[in-house]
Scaffold this active site. Structure first.
Site, mmCIF file in Angstrom:
data_model
loop_
_atom_site.group_PDB
_atom_site.id
_atom_site.type_symbol
_atom_site.label_atom_id
_atom_site.label_comp_id
_atom_site.label_asym_id
_atom_site.label_seq_id
_atom_site.Cartn_x
_atom_site.Cartn_y
_atom_site.Cartn_z
ATOM 1 N N LYS A 77 0.850 -1.198 0.000
ATOM 2 C CA LYS A 77 0.000 0.000 0.000
ATOM 3 C C LYS A 77 0.885 1.246 0.000
ATOM 4 O O LYS A 77 1.928 1.274 0.682
ATOM 5 C CB LYS A 77 -0.884 -0.035 1.258
ATOM 6 C CG LYS A 77 -1.934 1.067 1.327
ATOM 7 C CD LYS A 77 -2.826 0.855 2.561
ATOM 8 C CE LYS A 77 -3.921 1.886 2.660
ATOM 9 N NZ LYS A 77 -4.809 1.644 3.832
ATOM 10 N N SER A 152 -9.681 1.434 2.698
ATOM 11 C CA SER A 152 -8.832 2.227 1.844
ATOM 12 C C SER A 152 -7.750 1.416 1.141
ATOM 13 O O SER A 152 -7.176 1.889 0.158
ATOM 14 C CB SER A 152 -8.189 3.361 2.651
ATOM 15 O OG SER A 152 -7.316 2.823 3.630
ATOM 16 N N SER A 176 -9.734 -0.799 6.972
ATOM 17 C CA SER A 176 -9.164 -0.635 5.631
ATOM 18 C C SER A 176 -8.465 -1.842 5.035
ATOM 19 O O SER A 176 -8.191 -1.855 3.837
ATOM 20 C CB SER A 176 -8.210 0.558 5.604
ATOM 21 O OG SER A 176 -8.966 1.713 5.398
HETATM 22 N N1 GLN Z 1 -13.282 4.045 6.385
HETATM 23 C C1 GLN Z 1 -12.467 4.385 7.501
HETATM 24 C C2 GLN Z 1 -12.000 5.806 7.378
HETATM 25 O O1 GLN Z 1 -12.248 6.400 6.402
HETATM 26 C C3 GLN Z 1 -11.351 3.415 7.664
HETATM 27 C C4 GLN Z 1 -10.102 3.780 6.993
HETATM 28 C C5 GLN Z 1 -8.916 2.949 7.401
HETATM 29 O O2 GLN Z 1 -9.049 1.898 8.031
HETATM 30 N N2 GLN Z 1 -7.740 3.459 7.079
HETATM 31 O O3 GLN Z 1 -11.385 6.351 8.224
#
Ligand code: GLN
Length: 481
Positions: A77, A152, A176
Protein backbone atom coordinates in the site's frame (compact mmCIF):
# COMPACT_ATOMS: atom_id res chain seq x y z
CA UNK A 1 2.76 -20.45 -15.78
CA UNK A 2 0.08 -20.40 -13.11
CA UNK A 3 -0.08 -17.05 -11.32
CA UNK A 4 -3.03 -18.16 -9.23
CA UNK A 5 -1.05 -20.06 -6.63
CA UNK A 6 -0.94 -19.21 -2.95
CA UNK A 7 2.14 -17.83 -1.22
CA UNK A 8 2.95 -21.19 0.33
CA UNK A 9 2.52 -22.95 -3.01
CA UNK A 10 4.78 -20.36 -4.61
CA UNK A 11 7.53 -21.15 -2.11
CA UNK A 12 7.17 -24.89 -2.76
CA UNK A 13 7.20 -24.43 -6.55
CA UNK A 14 10.37 -22.36 -6.40
CA UNK A 15 12.09 -24.64 -3.91
CA UNK A 16 11.35 -27.71 -5.98
CA UNK A 17 12.62 -26.05 -9.13
CA UNK A 18 9.27 -26.22 -10.96
CA UNK A 19 9.39 -22.47 -11.58
CA UNK A 20 12.08 -19.84 -11.49
CA UNK A 21 11.58 -16.58 -9.67
CA UNK A 22 12.47 -14.72 -12.85
CA UNK A 23 9.76 -16.45 -14.90
CA UNK A 24 7.14 -15.86 -12.25
CA UNK A 25 8.09 -12.23 -11.75
CA UNK A 26 8.16 -11.52 -15.48
CA UNK A 27 4.73 -13.14 -15.87
CA UNK A 28 3.40 -11.13 -12.95
CA UNK A 29 4.56 -7.90 -14.57
CA UNK A 30 2.98 -9.04 -17.83
CA UNK A 31 -0.27 -9.68 -15.98
CA UNK A 32 -0.13 -6.19 -14.45
CA UNK A 33 0.40 -4.75 -17.95
CA UNK A 34 -2.59 -6.71 -19.21
CA UNK A 35 -5.19 -6.04 -16.55
CA UNK A 36 -4.21 -2.96 -14.62
CA UNK A 37 -5.48 -0.50 -17.22
CA UNK A 38 -8.93 -1.80 -16.30
CA UNK A 39 -8.35 -2.20 -12.56
CA UNK A 40 -5.93 0.54 -11.55
CA UNK A 41 -4.52 -1.28 -8.55
CA UNK A 42 -0.98 0.00 -9.04
CA UNK A 43 0.40 3.51 -8.60
CA UNK A 44 3.92 2.41 -9.47
CA UNK A 45 5.59 -0.82 -10.50
CA UNK A 46 9.10 -1.83 -9.42
CA UNK A 47 11.30 -1.60 -12.51
CA UNK A 48 14.06 -3.64 -10.89
CA UNK A 49 11.79 -6.57 -10.05
CA UNK A 50 13.04 -8.91 -12.79
CA UNK A 51 16.69 -8.15 -11.98
CA UNK A 52 16.01 -8.84 -8.34
CA UNK A 53 14.29 -12.08 -9.30
CA UNK A 54 17.30 -13.13 -11.36
CA UNK A 55 19.66 -12.58 -8.46
CA UNK A 56 17.44 -14.64 -6.14
CA UNK A 57 17.46 -17.45 -8.73
CA UNK A 58 21.25 -17.24 -8.73
CA UNK A 59 21.37 -17.56 -4.96
CA UNK A 60 19.08 -20.61 -5.11
CA UNK A 61 21.19 -22.23 -7.81
CA UNK A 62 24.45 -21.70 -6.00
CA UNK A 63 23.02 -23.15 -2.80
CA UNK A 64 23.28 -19.88 -0.83
CA UNK A 65 20.74 -19.38 1.89
CA UNK A 66 17.55 -17.72 0.66
CA UNK A 67 14.90 -15.88 2.70
CA UNK A 68 11.50 -17.44 3.43
CA UNK A 69 9.75 -15.52 0.61
CA UNK A 70 11.94 -16.98 -2.17
CA UNK A 71 11.28 -14.00 -4.44
CA UNK A 72 7.54 -13.83 -3.88
CA UNK A 73 5.97 -10.76 -5.51
CA UNK A 74 4.24 -8.70 -2.82
CA UNK A 75 2.46 -5.39 -3.42
CA UNK A 76 2.60 -2.62 -0.83
CA UNK A 77 0.00 0.00 0.00
CA UNK A 78 1.35 3.40 -0.92
CA UNK A 79 1.44 4.70 2.66
CA UNK A 80 4.24 2.34 3.67
CA UNK A 81 7.74 3.72 3.07
CA UNK A 82 10.16 1.91 0.77
CA UNK A 83 13.56 3.57 0.67
CA UNK A 84 14.23 5.50 -2.53
CA UNK A 85 10.71 4.78 -3.82
CA UNK A 86 7.81 7.12 -4.20
CA UNK A 87 5.36 6.93 -1.31
CA UNK A 88 2.41 9.11 -2.27
CA UNK A 89 -0.46 8.11 0.07
CA UNK A 90 -2.47 8.57 -3.16
CA UNK A 91 -2.27 12.31 -2.52
CA UNK A 92 -1.18 15.17 -4.74
CA UNK A 93 0.52 16.50 -1.62
CA UNK A 94 3.05 13.66 -1.69
CA UNK A 95 3.01 13.04 -5.44
CA UNK A 96 6.79 13.37 -5.64
CA UNK A 97 7.77 12.25 -2.16
CA UNK A 98 10.56 9.68 -2.18
CA UNK A 99 10.90 7.84 1.13
CA UNK A 100 14.32 8.21 2.75
CA UNK A 101 14.07 4.96 4.72
CA UNK A 102 12.39 1.55 4.82
CA UNK A 103 9.44 0.86 7.09
CA UNK A 104 10.21 -1.96 9.52
CA UNK A 105 7.82 -4.32 7.72
CA UNK A 106 9.67 -3.53 4.49
CA UNK A 107 13.13 -4.24 5.89
CA UNK A 108 11.75 -7.50 7.26
CA UNK A 109 10.28 -8.52 3.89
CA UNK A 110 13.45 -7.53 2.05
CA UNK A 111 15.50 -9.62 4.45
CA UNK A 112 13.28 -12.60 3.56
CA UNK A 113 13.85 -12.06 -0.19
CA UNK A 114 10.39 -10.79 -1.04
CA UNK A 115 10.09 -8.90 -4.31
CA UNK A 116 8.24 -5.67 -3.66
CA UNK A 117 6.44 -5.65 -6.96
CA UNK A 118 4.87 -2.20 -6.70
CA UNK A 119 2.99 0.38 -4.70
CA UNK A 120 -0.77 0.10 -4.72
CA UNK A 121 -3.67 2.50 -4.72
CA UNK A 122 -5.64 3.63 -1.69
CA UNK A 123 -7.97 6.34 -0.51
CA UNK A 124 -5.93 9.50 0.05
CA UNK A 125 -4.06 9.17 3.36
CA UNK A 126 -6.14 5.99 4.02
CA UNK A 127 -9.33 8.00 4.60
CA UNK A 128 -12.23 6.23 2.94
CA UNK A 129 -13.50 2.77 2.12
CA UNK A 130 -13.93 2.67 -1.63
CA UNK A 131 -10.59 3.89 -3.07
CA UNK A 132 -12.62 6.61 -4.79
CA UNK A 133 -10.79 9.22 -2.72
CA UNK A 134 -7.44 8.43 -4.34
CA UNK A 135 -6.13 11.60 -6.00
CA UNK A 136 -5.05 9.38 -8.88
CA UNK A 137 -8.43 7.82 -9.67
CA UNK A 138 -10.31 4.88 -8.21
CA UNK A 139 -9.39 1.22 -8.36
CA UNK A 140 -12.03 -1.11 -9.77
CA UNK A 141 -13.43 -4.32 -8.35
CA UNK A 142 -12.14 -7.30 -10.41
CA UNK A 143 -15.47 -9.12 -9.86
CA UNK A 144 -17.28 -6.32 -11.65
CA UNK A 145 -15.37 -3.24 -12.70
CA UNK A 146 -18.40 -0.99 -12.28
CA UNK A 147 -18.16 -1.58 -8.54
CA UNK A 148 -15.79 -0.27 -5.87
CA UNK A 149 -13.16 -2.68 -4.54
CA UNK A 150 -13.56 -1.29 -1.02
CA UNK A 151 -10.85 0.61 0.78
CA UNK A 152 -8.83 2.23 1.84
CA UNK A 153 -6.42 -0.60 0.91
CA UNK A 154 -8.35 -1.14 -2.34
CA UNK A 155 -5.24 -1.51 -4.51
CA UNK A 156 -3.93 -4.22 -2.18
CA UNK A 157 -7.13 -6.27 -2.40
CA UNK A 158 -7.47 -5.81 -6.16
CA UNK A 159 -3.87 -6.80 -6.84
CA UNK A 160 -4.22 -10.01 -4.81
CA UNK A 161 -7.62 -10.97 -6.15
CA UNK A 162 -6.71 -10.28 -9.78
CA UNK A 163 -3.43 -12.25 -9.55
CA UNK A 164 -1.18 -9.21 -10.01
CA UNK A 165 0.87 -10.35 -7.01
CA UNK A 166 0.87 -13.21 -4.51
CA UNK A 167 0.18 -11.17 -1.38
CA UNK A 168 -0.05 -7.58 -0.25
CA UNK A 169 0.37 -5.34 2.78
CA UNK A 170 -2.33 -2.83 3.64
CA UNK A 171 -3.14 -0.76 6.71
CA UNK A 172 -6.26 -0.91 8.83
CA UNK A 173 -7.37 2.05 10.95
CA UNK A 174 -11.09 1.34 10.96
CA UNK A 175 -11.43 -1.55 8.53
CA UNK A 176 -9.16 -0.64 5.63
CA UNK A 177 -7.67 -4.10 5.25
CA UNK A 178 -10.81 -6.10 6.05
CA UNK A 179 -13.29 -4.03 4.03
CA UNK A 180 -11.53 -4.36 0.64
CA UNK A 181 -10.69 -7.98 1.44
CA UNK A 182 -14.40 -8.59 1.89
CA UNK A 183 -15.34 -6.66 -1.27
CA UNK A 184 -12.72 -8.43 -3.44
CA UNK A 185 -12.87 -11.91 -1.88
CA UNK A 186 -9.40 -12.09 -0.35
CA UNK A 187 -8.31 -12.78 3.21
CA UNK A 188 -7.61 -9.56 5.14
CA UNK A 189 -6.01 -9.37 8.57
CA UNK A 190 -5.90 -6.67 11.24
CA UNK A 191 -3.43 -7.89 13.88
CA UNK A 192 -3.66 -7.16 17.61
CA UNK A 193 -2.63 -3.53 18.11
CA UNK A 194 1.12 -3.50 18.62
CA UNK A 195 1.83 -6.87 17.06
CA UNK A 196 3.21 -5.30 13.87
CA UNK A 197 5.47 -2.26 13.82
CA UNK A 198 4.05 0.97 12.40
CA UNK A 199 7.50 2.49 11.88
CA UNK A 200 7.49 3.82 8.33
CA UNK A 201 3.71 3.68 7.96
CA UNK A 202 2.54 7.21 7.24
CA UNK A 203 0.25 7.90 10.17
CA UNK A 204 -3.43 8.60 9.86
CA UNK A 205 -4.65 7.70 13.38
CA UNK A 206 -1.70 5.99 14.97
CA UNK A 207 -3.34 5.06 18.29
CA UNK A 208 -5.50 2.43 16.58
CA UNK A 209 -4.00 1.49 13.20
CA UNK A 210 -2.03 -1.57 12.17
CA UNK A 211 -0.36 -2.85 9.04
CA UNK A 212 -1.83 -6.19 7.96
CA UNK A 213 -1.59 -8.74 5.13
CA UNK A 214 -4.10 -9.39 2.34
CA UNK A 215 -3.67 -12.84 0.86
CA UNK A 216 -5.41 -15.62 -1.05
CA UNK A 217 -5.50 -18.03 1.90
CA UNK A 218 -5.51 -17.93 5.69
CA UNK A 219 -2.27 -19.92 5.81
CA UNK A 220 -0.64 -17.25 3.62
CA UNK A 221 -1.71 -14.63 6.13
CA UNK A 222 -0.15 -16.65 8.96
CA UNK A 223 3.01 -17.00 6.85
CA UNK A 224 3.28 -13.22 6.27
CA UNK A 225 2.43 -12.48 9.90
CA UNK A 226 5.30 -14.72 10.98
CA UNK A 227 7.62 -12.48 8.97
CA UNK A 228 6.35 -9.03 9.97
CA UNK A 229 5.22 -9.37 13.61
CA UNK A 230 7.29 -8.65 16.68
CA UNK A 231 8.81 -6.00 18.86
CA UNK A 232 10.56 -3.06 17.19
CA UNK A 233 12.74 -0.52 18.99
CA UNK A 234 11.53 2.06 16.45
CA UNK A 235 7.89 1.70 17.52
CA UNK A 236 7.39 1.70 21.27
CA UNK A 237 3.80 0.48 20.97
CA UNK A 238 5.01 -2.89 19.68
CA UNK A 239 4.63 -6.02 21.78
CA UNK A 240 7.06 -8.91 22.14
CA UNK A 241 5.29 -11.90 20.59
CA UNK A 242 8.12 -14.29 21.53
CA UNK A 243 8.55 -15.23 17.88
CA UNK A 244 5.18 -16.95 17.81
CA UNK A 245 4.71 -19.28 14.82
CA UNK A 246 1.21 -18.57 13.50
CA UNK A 247 1.30 -21.50 11.08
CA UNK A 248 2.06 -24.05 13.75
CA UNK A 249 -1.12 -25.95 14.69
CA UNK A 250 -3.27 -23.90 12.32
CA UNK A 251 -5.10 -27.04 11.19
CA UNK A 252 -6.00 -28.20 14.68
CA UNK A 253 -9.64 -27.10 14.48
CA UNK A 254 -12.07 -25.28 16.76
CA UNK A 255 -13.95 -28.12 18.41
CA UNK A 256 -15.60 -26.86 21.57
CA UNK A 257 -14.69 -23.18 21.04
CA UNK A 258 -17.33 -20.69 22.12
CA UNK A 259 -18.18 -18.12 19.47
CA UNK A 260 -20.30 -15.04 20.18
CA UNK A 261 -22.53 -13.71 17.41
CA UNK A 262 -22.44 -9.92 17.74
CA UNK A 263 -26.13 -9.00 17.44
CA UNK A 264 -25.35 -5.28 17.17
CA UNK A 265 -23.55 -5.97 13.87
CA UNK A 266 -26.39 -7.83 12.18
CA UNK A 267 -29.22 -5.42 12.88
CA UNK A 268 -30.48 -2.37 10.98
CA UNK A 269 -29.02 -1.60 7.59
CA UNK A 270 -27.65 -5.06 6.83
CA UNK A 271 -28.20 -6.47 3.32
CA UNK A 272 -30.41 -9.59 3.46
CA UNK A 273 -27.78 -11.48 1.40
CA UNK A 274 -25.11 -10.58 3.94
CA UNK A 275 -27.33 -11.71 6.80
CA UNK A 276 -28.02 -15.02 5.08
CA UNK A 277 -24.30 -15.56 4.48
CA UNK A 278 -23.56 -14.83 8.13
CA UNK A 279 -26.12 -17.38 9.27
CA UNK A 280 -24.59 -19.93 6.90
CA UNK A 281 -21.13 -19.22 8.31
CA UNK A 282 -22.45 -19.71 11.84
CA UNK A 283 -23.94 -23.09 11.01
CA UNK A 284 -20.68 -24.12 9.33
CA UNK A 285 -18.78 -23.20 12.47
CA UNK A 286 -21.26 -25.22 14.50
CA UNK A 287 -20.69 -28.09 12.10
CA UNK A 288 -17.00 -27.83 13.00
CA UNK A 289 -17.83 -28.32 16.66
CA UNK A 290 -17.95 -24.68 17.82
CA UNK A 291 -20.71 -23.50 20.13
CA UNK A 292 -22.28 -20.29 18.83
CA UNK A 293 -24.44 -17.99 20.91
CA UNK A 294 -25.74 -14.44 20.49
CA UNK A 295 -24.06 -11.69 22.45
CA UNK A 296 -24.57 -7.95 22.59
CA UNK A 297 -21.95 -5.22 22.59
CA UNK A 298 -24.01 -2.18 23.53
CA UNK A 299 -21.37 0.40 22.69
CA UNK A 300 -21.09 -0.73 19.06
CA UNK A 301 -23.86 1.70 18.12
CA UNK A 302 -21.61 4.60 19.15
CA UNK A 303 -18.46 3.14 17.62
CA UNK A 304 -18.64 4.91 14.26
CA UNK A 305 -19.20 8.34 15.83
CA UNK A 306 -16.38 7.76 18.31
CA UNK A 307 -14.11 6.36 15.61
CA UNK A 308 -14.52 9.37 13.30
CA UNK A 309 -14.05 11.85 16.15
CA UNK A 310 -10.87 10.20 17.42
CA UNK A 311 -9.39 9.58 13.98
CA UNK A 312 -10.15 13.11 12.73
CA UNK A 313 -8.47 14.53 15.83
CA UNK A 314 -5.35 12.42 15.31
CA UNK A 315 -5.37 13.12 11.57
CA UNK A 316 -5.65 16.86 12.27
CA UNK A 317 -2.35 16.74 14.07
CA UNK A 318 -0.66 14.03 11.98
CA UNK A 319 -1.39 15.84 8.72
CA UNK A 320 -0.41 19.28 10.00
CA UNK A 321 3.09 18.65 8.58
CA UNK A 322 1.80 18.83 5.00
CA UNK A 323 2.21 22.56 4.73
CA UNK A 324 4.63 22.72 1.81
CA UNK A 325 7.38 23.77 4.21
CA UNK A 326 8.30 20.38 5.63
CA UNK A 327 6.46 18.14 3.15
CA UNK A 328 4.34 18.95 0.19
CA UNK A 329 4.58 20.06 -3.37
CA UNK A 330 6.53 23.12 -4.20
CA UNK A 331 5.80 26.76 -4.79
CA UNK A 332 7.71 29.80 -3.50
CA UNK A 333 6.72 31.70 -0.35
CA UNK A 334 7.02 35.17 -1.88
CA UNK A 335 3.81 37.13 -2.02
CA UNK A 336 2.01 35.20 0.75
CA UNK A 337 1.57 35.90 4.42
CA UNK A 338 1.82 32.78 6.59
CA UNK A 339 -1.85 31.74 6.73
CA UNK A 340 -2.60 32.28 3.06
CA UNK A 341 0.53 30.31 2.17
CA UNK A 342 -0.56 27.35 4.30
CA UNK A 343 -4.13 27.59 2.95
CA UNK A 344 -2.88 27.45 -0.61
CA UNK A 345 -0.65 24.48 0.21
CA UNK A 346 -3.56 22.62 1.84
CA UNK A 347 -5.68 23.10 -1.29
CA UNK A 348 -3.70 20.22 -2.67
CA UNK A 349 -5.51 17.86 -0.32
CA UNK A 350 -8.64 16.16 -1.63
CA UNK A 351 -12.20 16.72 -0.36
CA UNK A 352 -12.30 13.84 2.13
CA UNK A 353 -8.97 14.69 3.73
CA UNK A 354 -10.00 18.34 3.89
CA UNK A 355 -13.23 17.36 5.62
CA UNK A 356 -11.31 15.31 8.21
CA UNK A 357 -8.79 18.14 8.76
CA UNK A 358 -11.60 20.59 9.42
CA UNK A 359 -13.33 18.21 11.83
CA UNK A 360 -9.96 17.40 13.37
CA UNK A 361 -9.28 21.06 13.99
CA UNK A 362 -12.70 21.77 15.46
CA UNK A 363 -13.29 18.71 17.65
CA UNK A 364 -10.35 19.17 20.04
CA UNK A 365 -10.58 22.98 20.09
CA UNK A 366 -11.13 24.94 23.33
CA UNK A 367 -14.68 24.58 24.56
CA UNK A 368 -15.46 21.51 22.47
CA UNK A 369 -13.02 18.87 23.70
CA UNK A 370 -15.35 17.60 26.44
CA UNK A 371 -18.33 17.39 24.13
CA UNK A 372 -16.66 15.42 21.36
CA UNK A 373 -13.16 14.09 21.89
CA UNK A 374 -13.39 13.13 25.54
CA UNK A 375 -16.82 11.63 25.04
CA UNK A 376 -15.44 9.54 22.19
CA UNK A 377 -12.55 8.39 24.35
CA UNK A 378 -15.11 7.31 26.95
CA UNK A 379 -16.96 5.29 24.31
CA UNK A 380 -13.64 3.71 23.33
CA UNK A 381 -12.84 2.65 26.88
CA UNK A 382 -16.40 1.46 27.60
CA UNK A 383 -16.41 -0.58 24.41
CA UNK A 384 -13.05 -2.07 25.39
CA UNK A 385 -14.34 -2.99 28.86
CA UNK A 386 -17.42 -4.50 27.32
CA UNK A 387 -15.54 -6.63 24.80
CA UNK A 388 -13.05 -7.75 27.48
CA UNK A 389 -15.98 -8.97 29.56
CA UNK A 390 -17.39 -10.80 26.52
CA UNK A 391 -14.03 -12.49 25.93
CA UNK A 392 -14.21 -13.96 29.44
CA UNK A 393 -17.09 -16.08 28.15
CA UNK A 394 -16.26 -16.45 24.45
CA UNK A 395 -13.12 -17.49 22.58
CA UNK A 396 -14.08 -15.71 19.37
CA UNK A 397 -16.69 -13.36 17.95
CA UNK A 398 -18.35 -13.40 14.55
CA UNK A 399 -20.06 -10.77 12.39
CA UNK A 400 -20.18 -9.90 8.72
CA UNK A 401 -17.09 -7.86 7.79
CA UNK A 402 -19.21 -5.23 6.03
CA UNK A 403 -23.00 -4.97 6.38
CA UNK A 404 -23.44 -4.46 2.63
CA UNK A 405 -22.03 -5.84 -0.62
CA UNK A 406 -19.83 -3.73 -2.91
CA UNK A 407 -21.64 -0.70 -4.34
CA UNK A 408 -21.31 1.04 -7.69
CA UNK A 409 -18.46 3.48 -8.25
CA UNK A 410 -19.87 6.97 -7.71
CA UNK A 411 -22.93 5.61 -5.91
CA UNK A 412 -22.20 6.97 -2.46
CA UNK A 413 -19.41 9.45 -2.96
CA UNK A 414 -21.59 12.48 -2.28
CA UNK A 415 -22.99 11.09 0.92
CA UNK A 416 -20.12 10.91 3.44
CA UNK A 417 -22.31 9.89 6.37
CA UNK A 418 -23.62 6.82 4.55
CA UNK A 419 -20.00 5.92 3.77
CA UNK A 420 -18.95 6.40 7.42
CA UNK A 421 -21.73 4.07 8.59
CA UNK A 422 -20.35 1.19 6.52
CA UNK A 423 -17.52 0.96 9.10
CA UNK A 424 -19.95 -0.15 11.82
CA UNK A 425 -18.67 -3.74 11.87
CA UNK A 426 -14.96 -3.06 11.50
CA UNK A 427 -14.20 -0.06 13.75
CA UNK A 428 -14.70 -2.03 16.99
CA UNK A 429 -11.56 -4.13 16.50
CA UNK A 430 -9.51 -0.95 16.04
CA UNK A 431 -11.02 0.98 18.94
CA UNK A 432 -10.41 -1.99 21.26
CA UNK A 433 -7.08 -3.13 19.79
CA UNK A 434 -8.37 -6.64 19.09
CA UNK A 435 -7.26 -8.78 16.13
CA UNK A 436 -9.84 -9.39 13.38
CA UNK A 437 -9.90 -11.18 10.07
CA UNK A 438 -12.11 -11.15 6.99
CA UNK A 439 -12.51 -14.47 5.21
CA UNK A 440 -13.95 -14.81 1.68
CA UNK A 441 -17.24 -16.62 2.17
CA UNK A 442 -19.68 -16.27 -0.68
CA UNK A 443 -20.33 -14.72 -4.09
CA UNK A 444 -23.87 -13.40 -4.50
CA UNK A 445 -25.04 -11.72 -7.72
CA UNK A 446 -21.43 -11.86 -8.90
CA UNK A 447 -20.10 -9.91 -5.91
CA UNK A 448 -18.23 -11.11 -2.80
CA UNK A 449 -19.29 -11.29 0.85
CA UNK A 450 -16.69 -11.67 3.61
CA UNK A 451 -17.17 -12.99 7.13
CA UNK A 452 -15.32 -11.48 10.05
CA UNK A 453 -13.96 -13.21 13.13
CA UNK A 454 -12.48 -11.40 16.14
CA UNK A 455 -10.40 -12.68 19.05
CA UNK A 456 -9.01 -11.27 22.26
CA UNK A 457 -5.72 -9.35 22.21
CA UNK A 458 -2.72 -11.56 21.43
CA UNK A 459 -4.99 -14.46 20.56
CA UNK A 460 -4.02 -14.03 16.91
CA UNK A 461 -3.05 -17.66 16.70
CA UNK A 462 -6.48 -18.92 17.75
CA UNK A 463 -8.11 -16.43 15.38
CA UNK A 464 -6.12 -17.76 12.43
CA UNK A 465 -6.93 -21.31 13.41
CA UNK A 466 -10.66 -20.56 13.38
CA UNK A 467 -10.39 -18.64 10.12
CA UNK A 468 -8.56 -21.57 8.55
CA UNK A 469 -11.26 -23.99 9.73
CA UNK A 470 -14.03 -21.84 8.28
CA UNK A 471 -12.09 -21.33 5.04
CA UNK A 472 -11.93 -25.11 4.54
CA UNK A 473 -15.74 -25.25 4.36
CA UNK A 474 -15.91 -22.79 1.47
CA UNK A 475 -15.47 -23.24 -2.28
CA UNK A 476 -15.69 -20.12 -4.35
CA UNK A 477 -15.77 -19.41 -8.09
CA UNK A 478 -12.77 -17.83 -9.73
CA UNK A 479 -12.58 -14.09 -10.25
CA UNK A 480 -13.79 -13.35 -13.81
CA UNK A 481 -10.85 -11.23 -14.91
N1 GLN B 1 -13.28 4.04 6.39
C1 GLN B 1 -12.47 4.39 7.50
C2 GLN B 1 -12.00 5.81 7.38
O1 GLN B 1 -12.25 6.40 6.40
C3 GLN B 1 -11.35 3.41 7.66
C4 GLN B 1 -10.10 3.78 6.99
C5 GLN B 1 -8.92 2.95 7.40
O2 GLN B 1 -9.05 1.90 8.03
N2 GLN B 1 -7.74 3.46 7.08
O3 GLN B 1 -11.38 6.35 8.22
Amino acid sequence: MNLKISALEFVEEVKSGNITVEEFTAKTIERIDQVDDKLHAFLSVNNDAVDQARSIDKKIKSGESVGACYGMPISIKDNVCIKNSKTTCASKMLENFVAPYDATVISKLKKQDAILIGKVNMDEFAMGLSTEFSAFGPSKNPWNTEYVPGGSSGGSAVSVSAFECVASLGSDTGGSVRNPASFCSTVGYKPTYGLVSRYGLISYANSIEQIGPLTRTVKDTAFILNLIAGIDPNDNTTIDNKNEDYLEGIESGIEGKKIGIITDMIGDGIDPEVLTATKEAISKLEGLGAVCEEVSLDMVKYSVAAYYTITATEAGSNLARYDNLRYGYDFPVEGYEFNSYISKARKNLGPEVTRRMIIGGFVPSAGHTGKYFLKSMKVKSKLTKEINEVFKKFDLLIAPTVPIQPFKIGGKINDPVSLFLIDINTATANLTGKPAISIPFKIVNGLPIGIQLLANSMNDKLLLKAAYALEQTVTLPEVPI
